[in-house]
Write a protein that holds these residues in place. Structure first.
Motif, PDB file in Angstrom:
ATOM      1  N   THR A   1       0.857  -1.187   0.000  1.00 20.49           N
ATOM      2  CA  THR A   1       0.000   0.000   0.000  1.00 20.49           C
ATOM      3  C   THR A   1       0.894   1.238   0.000  1.00 20.49           C
ATOM      4  O   THR A   1       2.115   1.141   0.180  1.00 20.49           O
ATOM      5  CB  THR A   1      -0.912   0.042   1.241  1.00 20.49           C
ATOM      6  OG1 THR A   1      -0.091   0.221   2.406  1.00 20.49           O
ATOM      7  CG2 THR A   1      -1.735  -1.243   1.369  1.00 20.49           C
ATOM      8  N   LYS A   2       0.274   2.383  -0.154  1.00 17.68           N
ATOM      9  CA  LYS A   2       1.027   3.641  -0.122  1.00 17.68           C
ATOM     10  C   LYS A   2       1.740   3.826   1.220  1.00 17.68           C
ATOM     11  O   LYS A   2       2.778   4.482   1.281  1.00 17.68           O
ATOM     12  CB  LYS A   2       0.101   4.827  -0.384  1.00 17.68           C
ATOM     13  CG  LYS A   2      -0.562   4.826  -1.747  1.00 17.68           C
ATOM     14  CD  LYS A   2       0.406   5.213  -2.837  1.00 17.68           C
ATOM     15  CE  LYS A   2      -0.288   5.188  -4.166  1.00 17.68           C
ATOM     16  NZ  LYS A   2      -0.314   6.430  -4.871  1.00 17.68           N
ATOM     17  N   GLU A   3       1.207   3.235   2.266  1.00 15.84           N
ATOM     18  CA  GLU A   3       1.843   3.335   3.582  1.00 15.84           C
ATOM     19  C   GLU A   3       3.198   2.618   3.610  1.00 15.84           C
ATOM     20  O   GLU A   3       4.018   2.865   4.492  1.00 15.84           O
ATOM     21  CB  GLU A   3       0.936   2.775   4.681  1.00 15.84           C
ATOM     22  CG  GLU A   3      -0.272   3.645   4.999  1.00 15.84           C
ATOM     23  CD  GLU A   3      -1.386   3.554   3.947  1.00 15.84           C
ATOM     24  OE1 GLU A   3      -1.573   2.477   3.333  1.00 15.84           O
ATOM     25  OE2 GLU A   3      -2.052   4.576   3.714  1.00 15.84           O
ATOM     26  N   ASP A   4       3.442   1.745   2.652  1.00 13.94           N
ATOM     27  CA  ASP A   4       4.705   1.011   2.573  1.00 13.94           C
ATOM     28  C   ASP A   4       5.774   1.759   1.771  1.00 13.94           C
ATOM     29  O   ASP A   4       6.910   1.286   1.681  1.00 13.94           O
ATOM     30  CB  ASP A   4       4.484  -0.366   1.918  1.00 13.94           C
ATOM     31  CG  ASP A   4       3.552  -1.248   2.719  1.00 13.94           C
ATOM     32  OD1 ASP A   4       3.732  -1.343   3.951  1.00 13.94           O
ATOM     33  OD2 ASP A   4       2.648  -1.851   2.097  1.00 13.94           O
ATOM     34  N   LEU A   5       5.424   2.899   1.188  1.00 14.64           N
ATOM     35  CA  LEU A   5       6.346   3.572   0.262  1.00 14.64           C
ATOM     36  C   LEU A   5       7.699   3.901   0.888  1.00 14.64           C
ATOM     37  O   LEU A   5       8.737   3.732   0.241  1.00 14.64           O
ATOM     38  CB  LEU A   5       5.724   4.838  -0.308  1.00 14.64           C
ATOM     39  CG  LEU A   5       4.766   4.610  -1.470  1.00 14.64           C
ATOM     40  CD1 LEU A   5       4.079   5.903  -1.873  1.00 14.64           C
ATOM     41  CD2 LEU A   5       5.488   3.996  -2.658  1.00 14.64           C
ATOM     42  N   LYS A   6       7.740   4.355   2.126  1.00 20.59           N
ATOM     43  CA  LYS A   6       9.012   4.729   2.740  1.00 20.59           C
ATOM     44  C   LYS A   6       9.967   3.540   2.765  1.00 20.59           C
ATOM     45  O   LYS A   6      11.122   3.652   2.350  1.00 20.59           O
ATOM     46  CB  LYS A   6       8.793   5.276   4.151  1.00 20.59           C
ATOM     47  CG  LYS A   6      10.067   5.730   4.811  1.00 20.59           C
ATOM     48  CD  LYS A   6       9.844   6.274   6.199  1.00 20.59           C
ATOM     49  CE  LYS A   6      11.202   6.657   6.792  1.00 20.59           C
ATOM     50  NZ  LYS A   6      11.145   6.844   8.213  1.00 20.59           N
ATOM     51  N   ILE A   7       9.514   2.403   3.226  1.00 19.14           N
ATOM     52  CA  ILE A   7      10.386   1.227   3.287  1.00 19.14           C
ATOM     53  C   ILE A   7      10.704   0.715   1.879  1.00 19.14           C
ATOM     54  O   ILE A   7      11.819   0.259   1.616  1.00 19.14           O
ATOM     55  CB  ILE A   7       9.796   0.118   4.188  1.00 19.14           C
ATOM     56  CG1 ILE A   7      10.843  -0.987   4.438  1.00 19.14           C
ATOM     57  CG2 ILE A   7       8.563  -0.513   3.586  1.00 19.14           C
ATOM     58  CD1 ILE A   7      12.010  -0.573   5.251  1.00 19.14           C
ATOM     59  N   LEU A   8       9.749   0.805   0.956  1.00 12.44           N
ATOM     60  CA  LEU A   8       9.999   0.354  -0.403  1.00 12.44           C
ATOM     61  C   LEU A   8      11.071   1.211  -1.078  1.00 12.44           C
ATOM     62  O   LEU A   8      11.909   0.691  -1.824  1.00 12.44           O
ATOM     63  CB  LEU A   8       8.707   0.349  -1.220  1.00 12.44           C
ATOM     64  CG  LEU A   8       7.660  -0.672  -0.764  1.00 12.44           C
ATOM     65  CD1 LEU A   8       6.376  -0.508  -1.572  1.00 12.44           C
ATOM     66  CD2 LEU A   8       8.189  -2.091  -0.850  1.00 12.44           C
ATOM     67  N   LEU A   9      11.074   2.500  -0.805  1.00 14.66           N
ATOM     68  CA  LEU A   9      12.123   3.367  -1.343  1.00 14.66           C
ATOM     69  C   LEU A   9      13.486   3.009  -0.753  1.00 14.66           C
ATOM     70  O   LEU A   9      14.506   3.057  -1.438  1.00 14.66           O
ATOM     71  CB  LEU A   9      11.779   4.837  -1.101  1.00 14.66           C
ATOM     72  CG  LEU A   9      10.615   5.364  -1.943  1.00 14.66           C
ATOM     73  CD1 LEU A   9      10.162   6.732  -1.441  1.00 14.66           C
ATOM     74  CD2 LEU A   9      10.985   5.421  -3.420  1.00 14.66           C
TER      75      LEU A   9
END
Length: 151
Positions: free
Chosen positions: A7-15
């Motif tokens: 989800t968009k909430e995962d973006l920080k870790i995905l980056l």
């Protein structure tokens, strides 16, 4: 261990994972520019009906990722019109060797089948022997070898 859609909430870790991939791939590719590189449009991949981003989570911490993206076949003479391209296969170093990449891969392949796609492709540096072996173990076989020459 659970595998779920990102989800968009995962973006920080995905980056962060993306930069981990870049660091891991730099030794295999002298053509990569210095500094921060972004391989993926993660917002698009998370939102697109033609893509899915999967993450593996343990104890409410995201530890691995991967995506599948439906693409049109580049050549008219292939026996398929569309294929799923897999990428962003990353496992935090401290979680490697536990079969987590295979869990992500299994979910991506299930999603691919649910979309009616039977051809799956990915790119891997040929010198990345551990990744090549892992993909071969999962049933992938080499198809092309891209060669380069700097003149």
């Amino acid at each position: 261990m659970i595998v779920r859609e990102a989800t968009k909430e995962d973006l920080k870790i995905l980056l962060e994972f993306e930069q981990g991939m870049v660091a891991a791939e730099r030794p295999f590719d002298s053509t990569l520019i210095e500094g921060e590189i972004h391989y993926y449009d993660l917002d698009y991949l998370i939102d697109s009906p033609n893509a899915t981003v999967m993450v593996a989570e343990e104890d409410h911490q995201v530890v691995a990722s991967g995506y599948a993206l439906i693409k049109k076949a580049a050549k008219q003479y292939y026996n398929f019109e569309e294929y799923a391209y897999l990428g962003f296969m990353f496992v935090r170093p401290e979680y490697r060797g536990r079969g987590i990449n295979q869990l992500i891969l299994d979910q991506l392949l299930e999603w691919t089948k649910s979309k009616g796609i039977s051809e799956v492709r990915l790119d891997v540096y040929d010198q990345n022997e551990s990744a090549v072996k892992a993909y071969e173990k999962a049933g992938f076989e080499p198809l092309f070898l891209t060669m380069r020459l700097k003149v």
